[in-house]
Design a protein around this motif. Structure first.
Motif, short mmCIF file in Angstrom:
data_model
loop_
_atom_site.label_atom_id
_atom_site.label_comp_id
_atom_site.label_asym_id
_atom_site.label_seq_id
_atom_site.Cartn_x
_atom_site.Cartn_y
_atom_site.Cartn_z
N LEU A 233 3.44 -8.47 4.12
CA LEU A 233 2.97 -8.67 5.50
C LEU A 233 2.41 -7.39 6.12
O LEU A 233 2.09 -7.37 7.32
CB LEU A 233 4.11 -9.21 6.36
N ALA A 234 2.33 -6.32 5.32
CA ALA A 234 1.72 -5.06 5.77
C ALA A 234 2.46 -4.44 6.96
O ALA A 234 1.84 -3.78 7.80
CB ALA A 234 0.24 -5.26 6.11
N ILE A 235 3.76 -4.64 7.03
CA ILE A 235 4.54 -4.07 8.14
C ILE A 235 4.46 -2.55 8.11
O ILE A 235 4.40 -1.89 9.15
CB ILE A 235 6.01 -4.53 8.07
N TYR B 223 -1.06 0.64 8.05
CA TYR B 223 -1.65 0.96 9.35
C TYR B 223 -2.44 -0.21 9.95
O TYR B 223 -2.75 -0.22 11.14
CB TYR B 223 -2.56 2.21 9.25
N GLU B 224 -2.78 -1.22 9.13
CA GLU B 224 -3.49 -2.38 9.63
C GLU B 224 -3.16 -3.58 8.74
O GLU B 224 -2.69 -3.42 7.61
CB GLU B 224 -5.00 -2.15 9.65
N PRO B 225 -3.39 -4.79 9.25
CA PRO B 225 -3.14 -5.98 8.40
C PRO B 225 -4.09 -5.98 7.20
O PRO B 225 -5.17 -5.40 7.23
CB PRO B 225 -3.45 -7.15 9.34
N TYR B 226 -3.65 -6.65 6.15
CA TYR B 226 -4.53 -6.82 5.00
C TYR B 226 -5.57 -7.90 5.32
O TYR B 226 -5.30 -8.85 6.07
CB TYR B 226 -3.72 -7.24 3.77
N GLY B 227 -6.74 -7.76 4.72
CA GLY B 227 -7.85 -8.65 5.01
C GLY B 227 -7.55 -10.13 4.85
O GLY B 227 -7.88 -10.94 5.73
N PRO B 228 -6.90 -10.55 3.75
CA PRO B 228 -6.68 -11.99 3.53
C PRO B 228 -5.58 -12.61 4.40
O PRO B 228 -5.35 -13.82 4.31
CB PRO B 228 -6.27 -12.06 2.05
N MET B 229 -4.91 -11.82 5.21
CA MET B 229 -3.79 -12.37 5.98
C MET B 229 -4.27 -13.40 7.00
O MET B 229 -5.31 -13.23 7.64
CB MET B 229 -3.01 -11.24 6.68
N THR B 230 -3.50 -14.48 7.16
CA THR B 230 -3.84 -15.55 8.11
C THR B 230 -3.51 -15.10 9.54
O THR B 230 -2.75 -14.13 9.74
CB THR B 230 -3.03 -16.82 7.80
N PRO B 231 -4.05 -15.80 10.55
CA PRO B 231 -3.69 -15.46 11.94
C PRO B 231 -2.18 -15.54 12.19
O PRO B 231 -1.62 -14.72 12.92
CB PRO B 231 -4.46 -16.51 12.76
#
Length: 497
Positions: A34-36, A39-47
């Motif tokens: 979940l990229a906790i 520094y930023e969310p990963y591209g494929p992550m859902t809303p």
């Protein structure tokens, strides 16, 4: 009362230690997905994943994980520990409930066995342990937050399977023994305790719970309770029976005389004194409780207020509960269920430095109440709070929660100043630092709690994730402040702690 055998205790220790290792490894992997930490969310992550990420990062910062303001990265160690603990203990508590015929299926409102839970899960195409855990969560709103972001994290399938296998290894007798919950948290902390002690490092707020959590043997608990509440009760009962207290042949005879609805005061000690007169004759006086009779206490059990300021897993609270329910049934002619609710609402109070141990204490008390009632009944809000909650943010961030409400802002500022060292001080926090007159502080806290509750209910949509987590923490701190500032007849705990 059944207690764990040495073999069962060793088996429980092995399972819990292995469960923590597996749960923390799985939690770390899930949080990294979940990229906790990133520094930023990963591209494929859902809303939905991005929203959960923001909530988890906010929750982690309140727990003490540090965010690098320049790089945007964030620590996740504390969040990993929290996530692992909550997932494992939700499963563990579900099995405790099920093995005591107390796990309730919410739609029908009836108790469900683990076998029935498996059948129901098969019909719905769900995981039976996840389903049982969710049933337990709904039954225990004071113990598991309904909106807790860490319980929305999906552990890796292999982690979930490992935890299920470990839980299934434990025999049913482990979950019906009266001392199991007390040992559970000590075993959960055992590896960390060993690491800290071996390292010789300075004890900090982060490591303090692990090195101070020690299970109190049941006979020690009973000895202290019998020679306080038991001595008080004996003093009342025997006050006008001078002939009996003079003629009784032994302490055991007195203990048998004051047996209460099948409750025996096995550890209550009596003494009698001799008086040597001038002519050398010796007279032996009547028996009396060795600890005294606590004559300054109220005369009725309903007015007693008992606090364990270092309640751990709730061992003292459960033992006091068991005795006070019987006392109130006898004195007030209450039915069992009314006595259970009355004692929980009016007599028993607990504080604990470690939020996770606070959770176990609350579950232990709720489970004991349901076991005594023989079924799940509605319980009042339990008077148990964590005195070691970390504020975790700057004062400016903390006060933003109050908005334009000056009274709420004033109260929030007092809480911030009082609890900024809470992880080290816990129940030693002195509310008189701010208000020498204790009643003034109690009035403020009484006023503050509904304001916080209202703010969280009506302004949740406009709050940021950080502000909402601050509000949840503030509610817990306000409850702890209320208990710390209270007045009690008996403060009872294991002295070394």
């Amino acid at each position: 009362m059944p207690i764990l055998s040495s073999e069962q205790r060793n088996q429980l220790a092995r399972v819990v230690i292995a469960a923590r290792e597996a749960a923390e490894a799985g939690a770390r992997a899930a949080l990294q997905v979940l990229a906790i930490h990133h520094y930023e969310p990963y591209g494929p992550m859902t809303p939905e994943q991005r929203t959960l990420r923001n909530r988890l990062r906010a929750h982690g910062r309140l727990l003490g994980d540090t965010r690098d303001p320049n790089r945007g990265t964030q620590e996740i160690d504390r969040l990993v520990h929290e996530c692992a603990y909550q997932h494992w203990h939700r499963m563990l508590f579900a099995r405790f409930l099920a093995e005591n015929d107390l796990l309730i299926e919410p739609k029908s409102g009836v108790a469900i066995t683990l076998t029935e839970c498996e059948e129901l899960a098969r019909e719905r195409g769900e995981n039976p342990w996840v389903m049982a855990s969710q049933f337990a969560q709904q039954m225990l709103p004071q113990i598991f937050r309904g909106d807790d972001p860490v319980l929305e994290v999906m552990l890796p399938p292999e982690t979930q399977q490992t935890l299920e296998r470990l839980l299934a290894e434990l025999p049913p007798a482990v979950f019906t023994a009266d001392d199991s919950l007390g040992w559970t948290y000590q075993f959960w902390q055992s590896a960390e305790k060993e690491r800290v002690n071996r390292s010789g490092e300075r004890i900090t707020a982060r490591t303090l719970p692990a090195v101070t959590q020690l299970f109190t043997e049941h006979y020690m608990v009973l000895f202290l309770i019998h020679n306080t509440i038991g001595a008080w009760y004996a003093g009342k009962l025997l006050a006008n029976r001078s002939e009996f207290t003079q003629s009784a042949s032994s302490e055991q005879e007195l203990r048998e005389e004051i047996t209460l609805n099948g409750y025996s005061f096995d550890y209550l000690r009596f003494v009698r004194e001799s008086d040597v007169k001038k002519d050398g004759d010796e007279t032996i006086g009547p028996w009396r409780p060795a600890a005294g009779t606590f004559d300054a206490w109220p005369r009725h059990a309903k007015e007693l207020k008992v606090l364990d300021p270092c309640c751990g897993s709730g061992h003292f609270l459960v033992a006091v509960f068991d005795l006070l329910v019987r006392l109130r049934m006898t004195e007030e002619d209450l039915c069992l269920e009314d006595a259970i609710r009355a004692v929980l609402a009016e007599n028993i109070f607990g504080l604990e430095l470690d939020p996770r141990c606070t959770q176990i204490a609350a579950f232990n008390l709720a489970l004991s109440a349901w076991k005594l009632a023989g079924r799940v009944i509605n319980l009042p809000a339990l008077n148990i709070a964590c005195s070691g909650l970390s504020v975790g943010v700057s004062k400016n961030e903390w006060l933003k929660l109050a908005g334009d409400d000056n009274r709420l802002k004033f109260g929030m500022e007092q809480l911030y100043d009082l609890f900024k060292q809470a992880p080290e001080l816990g129940s030693l926090i002195d509310t008189n630092q701010i208000f020498p007159e204790g009643d003034m502080f109690s009035d403020l806290i009484t006023e503050l709690q509904p304001l916080l509750k209202q703010a969280l209910r009506y302004e949740k949509v406009s709050f940021s994730d950080e502000q909402y987590e601050i509000g949840v923490t503030a509610q817990g701190i306000a409850k702890a402040a209320e208990l710390i500032s209270g007045n009690y007849n008996l403060v009872i705990t294991n002295v070394p702690y």
